[in-house]
Design a protein around this motif. Structure first.
Motif, short mmCIF file in Angstrom:
data_model
loop_
_atom_site.label_atom_id
_atom_site.label_comp_id
_atom_site.label_asym_id
_atom_site.label_seq_id
_atom_site.Cartn_x
_atom_site.Cartn_y
_atom_site.Cartn_z
N SER A 37 30.82 26.96 -50.50
CA SER A 37 30.23 27.03 -51.58
C SER A 37 31.18 25.31 -51.87
N LEU A 38 30.13 24.09 -52.30
CA LEU A 38 30.24 22.91 -52.03
C LEU A 38 29.91 22.02 -53.32
N THR A 39 30.44 20.72 -53.19
CA THR A 39 29.95 20.31 -54.59
C THR A 39 28.75 19.19 -54.36
N ALA A 40 27.67 18.99 -54.83
CA ALA A 40 26.78 17.66 -54.60
C ALA A 40 26.69 16.28 -55.48
N THR A 41 26.83 15.07 -55.03
CA THR A 41 26.55 14.23 -55.80
C THR A 41 25.53 13.44 -55.59
N GLY A 42 24.89 13.93 -54.08
CA GLY A 42 23.80 12.84 -53.82
C GLY A 42 22.63 13.74 -53.35
N PRO A 43 21.32 13.24 -53.65
CA PRO A 43 20.00 13.85 -52.70
C PRO A 43 19.84 14.53 -52.05
N SER A 44 21.05 14.99 -50.83
CA SER A 44 20.96 16.00 -50.46
C SER A 44 22.13 16.48 -49.79
N ARG A 101 17.08 19.41 -50.08
CA ARG A 101 16.82 17.60 -50.47
C ARG A 101 16.27 17.72 -51.76
N LEU A 102 16.53 16.84 -53.04
CA LEU A 102 16.32 16.82 -54.37
C LEU A 102 14.78 15.92 -54.04
N ASP A 103 13.73 17.37 -54.80
CA ASP A 103 12.48 16.60 -54.72
C ASP A 103 11.76 15.74 -55.75
N LYS A 104 12.86 14.66 -56.46
CA LYS A 104 13.10 13.92 -57.61
C LYS A 104 13.28 12.82 -57.49
N SER A 105 12.29 12.10 -58.09
CA SER A 105 12.86 10.56 -57.85
C SER A 105 14.46 10.54 -59.01
N LEU A 106 15.17 9.86 -58.99
CA LEU A 106 16.82 8.83 -59.41
C LEU A 106 16.47 8.05 -59.90
N ARG A 107 15.02 7.69 -60.37
CA ARG A 107 15.26 6.20 -61.24
C ARG A 107 15.43 6.53 -62.96
N LEU A 108 16.32 5.38 -63.39
CA LEU A 108 16.25 5.70 -64.67
C LEU A 108 15.02 6.20 -65.31
N CYS A 109 14.61 6.02 -65.95
CA CYS A 109 13.26 5.98 -66.68
C CYS A 109 12.89 5.26 -68.01
N GLY A 110 12.49 4.67 -67.54
CA GLY A 110 11.51 3.41 -68.68
C GLY A 110 10.77 3.40 -69.64
N GLU A 111 9.61 3.32 -69.89
CA GLU A 111 8.61 3.25 -71.02
C GLU A 111 7.19 3.69 -70.12
N ASN A 112 7.06 4.76 -70.49
CA ASN A 112 5.51 5.53 -70.48
C ASN A 112 5.91 6.12 -68.46
N ASP A 113 7.48 6.18 -68.03
CA ASP A 113 7.33 6.61 -66.46
C ASP A 113 7.86 8.18 -66.96
N LEU A 150 20.11 6.77 -60.39
CA LEU A 150 20.12 5.49 -59.36
C LEU A 150 19.76 3.85 -60.47
N LEU A 151 20.81 3.18 -59.90
CA LEU A 151 20.95 2.35 -61.10
C LEU A 151 19.45 0.40 -60.24
N VAL A 152 18.63 0.91 -60.71
CA VAL A 152 17.18 0.17 -60.19
C VAL A 152 17.50 -0.70 -61.67
N PRO A 153 17.09 -2.22 -60.96
CA PRO A 153 16.55 -3.46 -61.52
C PRO A 153 15.34 -3.57 -62.47
N ALA A 154 15.09 -3.06 -63.34
CA ALA A 154 13.44 -3.22 -64.07
C ALA A 154 12.60 -4.64 -63.16
N VAL A 155 13.36 -5.95 -62.96
CA VAL A 155 12.77 -6.73 -62.42
C VAL A 155 13.84 -7.00 -60.43
N ALA A 156 13.13 -6.53 -60.06
CA ALA A 156 13.43 -5.80 -58.31
C ALA A 156 14.12 -7.44 -58.36
#
Length: 716
Positions: A37-44, A101-113, A150-156
């Motif tokens: 048994s183990l704990t996953a805190t990341g995407p893999s 491996r997590l088959d999903k984006s970890l980016r926080l949703c914005g408008e119409n995402d 993941l905290l991805v800024p709106a403006v790169a």
């Protein structure tokens, strides 16, 4: 801090458990997951499947505890649709690495995402991976997944760093930890680019002190604060007019000068500083050419040599790059012409400087070339001329600009008869005048967590009487814990630490105790090569008063009489550094700590081969080794400040003139002419104060009251 021996013991015990499970699974023809048994805190996440893995299939499904019993349902070979992808890789005859491996984006949703995380806690579920044979589960792995978005800024963000004003005037800026433009820096709570949601993630772990934007306010006696609401009427005549450029943090990153006060009335507000040019250099900013390109030189990035890496301002480096040559090089940096090196560089003050190139021909190539493969035919040899062997930059700087750049280009002729391994060397040194630009550890007192500055006498160069900096180190634990592969780490002020490494010793070495003691003593003495230590965080290499001599306590070598065939006495296994520090003053209420004395001592022990428990091979085979510990430690002790003679009963009870326990402080009425004021020499402050008193007396005598008294006297 955990001891390295405990870390080595736990790693060894865990490895032993894995090997035992592997042997048990292989012997009994069963299948087990390690860990189960183990704990996953990341995407893999990955685990090992041990045992008979032939014709084994993997299924993954989402499970939840039972509402009645709280237990997880038993393993099942029926999988359901999840957001995880499971893969397996054979790593041995009876071992398979299973990876999810997590088959999903970890980016926080914005408008119409879509395909994103709607909440900061993106994934919270329990997974069960089952290893099945013919539809029958053989082993199961339980995974608790708790993953945040993941905290991805709106403006790169870009590679451009935030422009901080001239360090000589605002050395840390309004928010020093704001390093990335248009992006939120973690733990930088004064960063205006951080949103409210992002601040909640690290609001309890903000960077403290000046580096986090918490700069000390101006003292209340400064004339610059005279516009406050509660300023008394006499404040403009008794305030202190010290330039704001004399910040207590001035010179924290480089050796700057103190700006003198301009003559003028004490009640005038200080003039604002001149606007700072936008192209000044700060520590760590890349050096630019006149064509706005980076000044590049080969450097190591993540352990690999990169041919074109920017040179950072005030960052010294020295690297070696190894290249396998089969043919003559034709491109940079191994084949570089002088016009390519003689370029113009932006000096950071609105002008430019030329790179002065000096070429030196190296005839002895033994330090640069290692033969990798030699062909038997001599007529197939190639002659490679003017091959770059080393490039050394000497960059002279002052303030926030570059004054001159000298480059030494070492070239040589290589004869290729097969293939050779070429080791090229590249370096850059920043010099302030004649001294290397090195970071300080405080201004003036040491800052906790900054390296302790050591020194040795400089017997060469233009200043033979100066002190040359050298680090004071401790052992740094490596991956295997051996002293051969271990690195060193500097002693940090105010932080007690203990570390060590393991030295393999055989019976052959224990038979030569004198040589063994000398070898261990050499390893320990290499940690502290300094004979002086700086008593402050910004020492002057030419001022002897800024340095304290280190006291070394030698071991008594008379313990060598009790040596036996398999043991040695008097091994200096432990080096202890004792540092005494004391508070020498205050700057804006911040205590300034200096080093008063340093003592280096050693502890000896007896090393004996352990042949108990059936492990008799070290005592039988003289070449069989055992691991013995070598340790180092540092302890900091604060010397209490002398409180002076005890107060009398009159001083304790009579508090009218006690500024600490009374709102009205009469001794501070004439603060600029007292010994407490250190902004100017005492004689100059006293003279200016007496002149001011003289003007008050003259104004009173010649004023209206005395004229009325004379008129009344004459009328009698």
């Amino acid at each position: 801090m955990a001891h390295d021996f405990l870390v080595f013991f736990f790693i060894f015990r865990r490895l032993t458990c894995v090997l035992l499970l592997f042997s048990l699974a292989n012997a009994q023809n069963v299948v087990v997951f390690q860990p189960s048994s183990l704990t996953a805190t990341g995407p893999s996440v990955s685990a090992l499947l041990l045992g008979n893995t032939l014709d084994m299939s993997l299924t993954v499904r989402t499970v939840s505890p039972s509402n009645t019993t709280g237990n997880i349902s038993p393993p099942s070979c029926v999988s359901n649709v999840t957001q995880w992808v499971v893969t397996k890789e054979q790593v041995g005859k009876a071992a398979v690495r299973v990876q999810l491996r997590l088959d999903k984006s970890l980016r926080l949703c914005g408008e119409n995402d879509t395909d994103c995380c709607t909440n900061p806690l993106c994934v919270l579920e329990t997974l069960q991976v089952s290893a099945c044979v013919n539809g029958t589960p053989q082993a199961s792995l339980l995974i608790q997944a708790k993953i945040y978005a993941l905290l991805v800024p709106a403006v790169a963000g870009s590679d451009n760093n935030t422009a901080i004003p001239n360090q000589a005037f605002q050395p840390l800026g309004s928010c020093p930890c704001d390093l990335t433009s248009r992006a939120c820096d973690v733990r930088c709570c004064c960063d205006k680019d951080c949103s409210t949601e992002e601040l909640k993630l690290f609001v309890s772990h903000c960077l403290l002190g000046p580096f986090g934007g918490q700069v000390s306010p101006s003292p209340e006696y400064q004339c610059s604060v005279q516009l406050t609401e509660n300023s008394p009427d006499w404040f403009p005549f008794l305030c202190v007019n010290s330039p704001p450029e004399n910040n207590p943090h001035l010179g924290l990153f480089y050796r700057g000068g103190v700006i003198k006060s301009k003559p003028g009335p004490r009640f005038q507000s200080p003039a604002l500083s001149a606007p700072v040019p936008v192209n000044v250099y700060i520590e760590g900013s890349p050096i630019l050419t006149v064509t706005d390109e980076y000044l590049t030189i080969p450097q190591k990035v993540l352990g690999q040599c990169v041919n074109r890496a920017p040179v950072a301002f005030l960052k010294n480096f020295k690297v070696e790059c190894v290249t396998l040559l089969n043919t003559c090089p034709t491109a940079s940096p191994l084949q570089t012409q002088p016009p390519d090196l003689n370029i113009q560089v932006n000096n950071g003050q609105g002008g430019d400087v030329n790179v002065e190139v000096t070429e030196e021909v190296v005839t002895d190539l033994s330090q640069f070339i290692t033969r990798a493969n030699v062909l038997p035919a001599a007529d197939e040899s190639l002659v490679c001329e003017n091959v770059t062997l080393a490039i050394d930059y000497q960059i002279y700087w002052k303030g926030n600009g570059i004054t001159s750049i000298n480059l030494t280009h070492f070239i040589g002729t290589i004869i290729l008869n097969g293939s050779v391994s070429l080791t090229t060397r590249y370096s850059a040194v920043f010099l302030n005048g004649e001294f290397m630009g090195e970071p300080n550890s405080g201004n003036p007192g040491y800052q906790v967590g900054r390296p302790v500055i050591g020194g040795i006498a400089n017997t060469s160069g233009n200043n033979p009487g100066s002190i040359q900096r050298t680090p004071i180190n401790l052992w740094k634990s490596g991956s295997d814990g051996l002293c051969v592969t271990n690195e060193n780490r500097p002693v940090l002020f105010g932080e007690n630490a203990t570390s060590g490494c393991l030295l393999p010793v055989s019976g052959e070495y224990l038979a030569q105790c004198d040589l063994l003691r000398q070898a261990v003593r050499s390893l320990q003495e290499a940690l502290t090569t300094a004979i002086y230590v700086a008593n402050s965080g910004n020492p002057d290499p030419l001022t002897v008063a800024d340095w304290v001599k280190i006291s070394f306590v030698t071991l008594n070598s008379s313990t060598a009489t009790g040596n036996t065939r398999s043991s040695c006495y008097g091994i200096p296994y432990h080096q202890h550094i004792h540092v005494w520090s004391l508070i020498t003053g205050m700057v804006d209420g911040v205590p300034q700590r200096n080093i008063h004395a340093v003592q280096v001592s050693y502890s000896s022990t007896t090393w004996t081969l352990d042949c108990g428990g059936g492990a008799v091979s070290p005592c039988v085979d003289s070449l069989e080794t055992q691991l013995f510990p070598i340790t180092s430690s540092v302890t900091f002790t604060d010397i209490p400040v002398n409180a002076g003679p005890p107060k009398t009963r009159f001083q304790i009870n009579f508090t009218e003139y006690d500024c600490n326990r009374n709102d009205v402080c009469w001794p501070e009425l004439a603060f600029p002419v007292t010994r407490y004021y250190t902004g100017e020499p005492y004689s100059q402050s006293l003279a200016q104060g007496l002149v001011l008193v003289f003007f008050f007396i003259v104004a009173s005598i010649l004023g209206t009251p005395w004229r009325q008294i004379r008129q009344a006297w004459n009328s009698l």
